[in-house]
Design a protein around this motif. Sequence first.
Motif, PDB file in Angstrom:
ATOM      1  N   THR A 270      40.552  59.974 -36.474  1.00  0.00           N
ATOM      2  CA  THR A 270      40.711  58.811 -35.605  1.00  0.00           C
ATOM      3  C   THR A 270      39.317  58.367 -35.156  1.00  0.00           C
ATOM      4  O   THR A 270      38.417  59.190 -34.983  1.00  0.00           O
ATOM      5  N   ARG A 271      39.163  57.058 -34.981  1.00  0.00           N
ATOM      6  CA  ARG A 271      37.865  56.512 -34.574  1.00  0.00           C
ATOM      7  C   ARG A 271      38.045  55.641 -33.334  1.00  0.00           C
ATOM      8  O   ARG A 271      39.042  54.920 -33.220  1.00  0.00           O
ATOM      9  N   ALA A 272      37.068  55.706 -32.442  1.00  0.00           N
ATOM     10  CA  ALA A 272      37.135  54.911 -31.221  1.00  0.00           C
ATOM     11  C   ALA A 272      37.141  53.427 -31.563  1.00  0.00           C
ATOM     12  O   ALA A 272      36.367  52.961 -32.394  1.00  0.00           O
ATOM     13  N   MET A 273      38.035  52.673 -30.903  1.00  0.00           N
ATOM     14  CA  MET A 273      38.152  51.235 -31.140  1.00  0.00           C
ATOM     15  C   MET A 273      37.729  50.452 -29.915  1.00  0.00           C
ATOM     16  O   MET A 273      36.886  49.554 -29.990  1.00  0.00           O
ATOM     17  N   ARG A 274      38.281  50.783 -28.753  1.00  0.00           N
ATOM     18  CA  ARG A 274      37.932  50.089 -27.514  1.00  0.00           C
ATOM     19  C   ARG A 274      38.461  50.904 -26.344  1.00  0.00           C
ATOM     20  O   ARG A 274      39.290  51.814 -26.518  1.00  0.00           O
ATOM     21  N   SER A 275      38.012  50.584 -25.159  1.00  0.00           N
ATOM     22  CA  SER A 275      38.534  51.253 -23.972  1.00  0.00           C
ATOM     23  C   SER A 275      39.987  50.846 -23.788  1.00  0.00           C
ATOM     24  O   SER A 275      40.380  49.723 -24.126  1.00  0.00           O
ATOM     25  N   LYS A 276      40.794  51.749 -23.257  1.00  0.00           N
ATOM     26  CA  LYS A 276      42.220  51.505 -23.104  1.00  0.00           C
ATOM     27  C   LYS A 276      42.490  50.482 -22.008  1.00  0.00           C
ATOM     28  O   LYS A 276      42.005  50.616 -20.885  1.00  0.00           O
ATOM     29  N   GLU A 277      43.285  49.451 -22.361  1.00  0.00           N
ATOM     30  CA  GLU A 277      43.600  48.420 -21.383  1.00  0.00           C
ATOM     31  C   GLU A 277      44.701  48.888 -20.432  1.00  0.00           C
ATOM     32  O   GLU A 277      45.548  49.692 -20.785  1.00  0.00           O
TER      33      GLU A 277
ATOM     34  N   PHE B 153      55.340  57.867 -42.083  1.00  0.00           N
ATOM     35  CA  PHE B 153      55.751  59.033 -41.298  1.00  0.00           C
ATOM     36  C   PHE B 153      54.742  60.163 -41.453  1.00  0.00           C
ATOM     37  O   PHE B 153      54.425  60.866 -40.492  1.00  0.00           O
ATOM     38  N   ARG B 154      54.247  60.329 -42.659  1.00  0.00           N
ATOM     39  CA  ARG B 154      53.253  61.376 -42.904  1.00  0.00           C
ATOM     40  C   ARG B 154      51.981  61.119 -42.113  1.00  0.00           C
ATOM     41  O   ARG B 154      51.401  62.038 -41.514  1.00  0.00           O
ATOM     42  N   ASN B 155      51.543  59.855 -42.071  1.00  0.00           N
ATOM     43  CA  ASN B 155      50.320  59.545 -41.333  1.00  0.00           C
ATOM     44  C   ASN B 155      50.504  59.671 -39.830  1.00  0.00           C
ATOM     45  O   ASN B 155      49.538  59.947 -39.109  1.00  0.00           O
ATOM     46  N   VAL B 156      51.713  59.457 -39.338  1.00  0.00           N
ATOM     47  CA  VAL B 156      51.977  59.698 -37.916  1.00  0.00           C
ATOM     48  C   VAL B 156      51.688  61.159 -37.591  1.00  0.00           C
ATOM     49  O   VAL B 156      50.985  61.483 -36.624  1.00  0.00           O
ATOM     50  N   GLU B 157      52.202  62.062 -38.421  1.00  0.00           N
ATOM     51  CA  GLU B 157      51.968  63.487 -38.180  1.00  0.00           C
ATOM     52  C   GLU B 157      50.497  63.838 -38.320  1.00  0.00           C
ATOM     53  O   GLU B 157      49.924  64.574 -37.494  1.00  0.00           O
ATOM     54  N   ARG B 158      49.858  63.334 -39.355  1.00  0.00           N
ATOM     55  CA  ARG B 158      48.443  63.665 -39.593  1.00  0.00           C
ATOM     56  C   ARG B 158      47.564  63.146 -38.457  1.00  0.00           C
ATOM     57  O   ARG B 158      46.687  63.865 -37.953  1.00  0.00           O
ATOM     58  N   ALA B 159      47.789  61.893 -38.065  1.00  0.00           N
ATOM     59  CA  ALA B 159      46.942  61.284 -37.033  1.00  0.00           C
ATOM     60  C   ALA B 159      47.111  61.993 -35.694  1.00  0.00           C
ATOM     61  O   ALA B 159      46.128  62.273 -34.990  1.00  0.00           O
ATOM     62  N   LEU B 160      48.356  62.296 -35.329  1.00  0.00           N
ATOM     63  CA  LEU B 160      48.585  62.939 -34.041  1.00  0.00           C
ATOM     64  C   LEU B 160      48.033  64.358 -34.031  1.00  0.00           C
ATOM     65  O   LEU B 160      47.461  64.797 -33.023  1.00  0.00           O
ATOM     66  N   GLN B 161      48.189  65.074 -35.152  1.00  0.00           N
ATOM     67  CA  GLN B 161      47.640  66.434 -35.179  1.00  0.00           C
ATOM     68  C   GLN B 161      46.116  66.405 -35.062  1.00  0.00           C
ATOM     69  O   GLN B 161      45.520  67.224 -34.357  1.00  0.00           O
ATOM     70  N   TYR B 162      45.479  65.444 -35.752  1.00  0.00           N
ATOM     71  CA  TYR B 162      44.026  65.335 -35.640  1.00  0.00           C
ATOM     72  C   TYR B 162      43.626  65.035 -34.203  1.00  0.00           C
ATOM     73  O   TYR B 162      42.688  65.648 -33.661  1.00  0.00           O
ATOM     74  N   GLU B 163      44.318  64.095 -33.578  1.00  0.00           N
ATOM     75  CA  GLU B 163      43.936  63.700 -32.223  1.00  0.00           C
ATOM     76  C   GLU B 163      44.177  64.834 -31.224  1.00  0.00           C
ATOM     77  O   GLU B 163      43.377  65.041 -30.296  1.00  0.00           O
ATOM     78  N   ILE B 164      45.251  65.590 -31.398  1.00  0.00           N
ATOM     79  CA  ILE B 164      45.501  66.750 -30.538  1.00  0.00           C
ATOM     80  C   ILE B 164      44.371  67.771 -30.695  1.00  0.00           C
ATOM     81  O   ILE B 164      43.812  68.272 -29.714  1.00  0.00           O
ATOM     82  N   ASP B 165      44.032  68.076 -31.953  1.00  0.00           N
ATOM     83  CA  ASP B 165      42.950  69.038 -32.205  1.00  0.00           C
ATOM     84  C   ASP B 165      41.625  68.544 -31.622  1.00  0.00           C
ATOM     85  O   ASP B 165      40.850  69.331 -31.067  1.00  0.00           O
ATOM     86  N   ARG B 166      41.372  67.234 -31.737  1.00  0.00           N
ATOM     87  CA  ARG B 166      40.109  66.678 -31.221  1.00  0.00           C
ATOM     88  C   ARG B 166      40.044  66.829 -29.706  1.00  0.00           C
ATOM     89  O   ARG B 166      39.001  67.237 -29.150  1.00  0.00           O
ATOM     90  N   GLN B 167      41.146  66.510 -29.022  1.00  0.00           N
ATOM     91  CA  GLN B 167      41.143  66.616 -27.566  1.00  0.00           C
ATOM     92  C   GLN B 167      41.019  68.068 -27.113  1.00  0.00           C
ATOM     93  O   GLN B 167      40.313  68.368 -26.136  1.00  0.00           O
ATOM     94  N   VAL B 168      41.694  68.980 -27.795  1.00  0.00           N
ATOM     95  CA  VAL B 168      41.576  70.402 -27.444  1.00  0.00           C
ATOM     96  C   VAL B 168      40.133  70.872 -27.612  1.00  0.00           C
ATOM     97  O   VAL B 168      39.587  71.589 -26.758  1.00  0.00           O
ATOM     98  N   ALA B 169      39.504  70.457 -28.714  1.00  0.00           N
ATOM     99  CA  ALA B 169      38.112  70.855 -28.950  1.00  0.00           C
ATOM    100  C   ALA B 169      37.198  70.324 -27.850  1.00  0.00           C
ATOM    101  O   ALA B 169      36.273  71.032 -27.406  1.00  0.00           O
ATOM    102  N   LEU B 170      37.440  69.095 -27.396  1.00  0.00           N
ATOM    103  CA  LEU B 170      36.630  68.542 -26.305  1.00  0.00           C
ATOM    104  C   LEU B 170      36.807  69.373 -25.034  1.00  0.00           C
ATOM    105  O   LEU B 170      35.820  69.744 -24.378  1.00  0.00           O
ATOM    106  N   LEU B 171      38.047  69.664 -24.692  1.00  0.00           N
ATOM    107  CA  LEU B 171      38.300  70.427 -23.467  1.00  0.00           C
ATOM    108  C   LEU B 171      37.715  71.832 -23.557  1.00  0.00           C
ATOM    109  O   LEU B 171      37.176  72.362 -22.579  1.00  0.00           O
ATOM    110  N   GLU B 172      37.811  72.449 -24.713  1.00  0.00           N
ATOM    111  CA  GLU B 172      37.263  73.802 -24.883  1.00  0.00           C
ATOM    112  C   GLU B 172      35.741  73.820 -24.773  1.00  0.00           C
ATOM    113  O   GLU B 172      35.148  74.821 -24.372  1.00  0.00           O
ATOM    114  N   SER B 173      35.117  72.704 -25.103  1.00  0.00           N
ATOM    115  CA  SER B 173      33.651  72.629 -25.012  1.00  0.00           C
ATOM    116  C   SER B 173      33.186  72.148 -23.638  1.00  0.00           C
ATOM    117  O   SER B 173      31.983  71.997 -23.404  1.00  0.00           O
TER     118      SER B 173
END
Length: 499
Positions: A267-274, A229-249
Amino acid sequence: MATDDSKYEPVIGLEVHCQLATGAKTFSPEAAHFGAEPNTNVDPVSLGHPGTLPVLNERVLEYTVRMGLATHCTIRRRSTFARKHYFYPDLPKGYQISQYEDPICYDGWLDLEVDDGDGERSVRRIAITRIHMEEDAGKSIHDQKADVSLLDFNRCGVPLIEIVTEPDLRSPSEASAFLQAIRQIVRYLEVCDGNMEEGSLRCDANVSVRPRGAEELGTKTEVKNMNSFRNVERALQYEIDRQVALLESGTAVVQETRLWDADSGVTRAMRSKEEAHDYRYFPDPDLVPMEVTDEMLAIAREAMPELPDARRRRLVEDAGLPAYDAAVLTEEPDLADYFDDVLRHVVSAVEVPVSTSAKQVSNFLMTDVLRVVKERGISAQDFPIDAERLARLIVLRIGDEVSSSGAAEIFEAMLDRPDDPVDLASELDVLQVSDEESLLPAVRQVLAQNESQVAQYLGGKEGLMGFFIGQVMRTFSGSPDPRRVRELLVSELKRRSDQ
């Protein structure tokens, strides 16, 4: 990763996989338990040997219907299996048997209590798109040697349900709370043990961000490999912050699947979304359609236990417990069962309001019982004091026959001995004496030996009452009831004042 995301809104949908506790695999009788030696829980069906045919384990259907009813889904009366094609080394058939166009459960919901951010809590309804059955794939192990990957096919064919939500979740904490609610339900239903560390409960999340107030969804990524449960929160918060940073740039978010690395916190890129068409779904020709009859539904409904939300409400509304106590006591089904059993025995033995009995039972469970459960690494089901015996101890406490410290002594002794609490109270000399004939001589003796303090008390220094009580408690042989001691002291001091 620090970003100013106040102008963005996260949008999250979850895909939760629950391993069903059927004992056998989805389409064969091979064992499906965790922890076996690699490649020992396998058979020709799960390995996809030529000429083998799958036969549905009826319990998989039964457990899925049960979960659908618990999450307010519509149960599809006729549904089919499909083949989902992708080519991984740990998928020996080259396809996974799943469901596609007609999942057996659909259009459900769960109510989730969420924090509004200003100290208030409200209930939000999270829509469940579908719950469908599928078999698990095997496991690829890449970290044993630098140039070798190993394959363990034990999980091939293990029965799963996948619970897919609408993108209704708006924060990592909401996503974690939803996952915890699912875990509670499957454990109450006894269809899954909910153990995330063993992979019995797994969660993938589709995440995007959009400007606050916007209706259109942003580009999503799928985040995998969140095992707590803790990693769900950590991973999602990181991914939200990463996407916001991309959009802001000024950089676009790429739709892809990303893996959560808990050690590095990224989070690390694994593959394109199917997309669905990438899997080339088509109906499985080896499996006939499933029919859910009126009789099956009636049996499933009759077998439904009292679910966590209903149980919490009952403990608050009928037993008068605070909402916090009710939430703690219903977190695990075996603890809730233990509470109900203890309370039933207490209520039958004492003539006090149910709320008084319930709070006393709650206090014992939330402090003493849960402490021992945690220290010994056991469940309430394996707690060494049975419900009836603990109830007899609580009855002693409610009747003021023992003090709180005396009850604690008895409790510790009961953990390792089968003796009755009354017998232990006598042996430990902690039964409280409350009769006037026994207590009054000690009260009068203390007052006679402390004339100066009596004069100060009668002169207005009422804080000396604690001193008098302490003196009586120390000089008395046995365990006097402090409340009765106070009553007698007040009476004796008043008598002296009136003289």
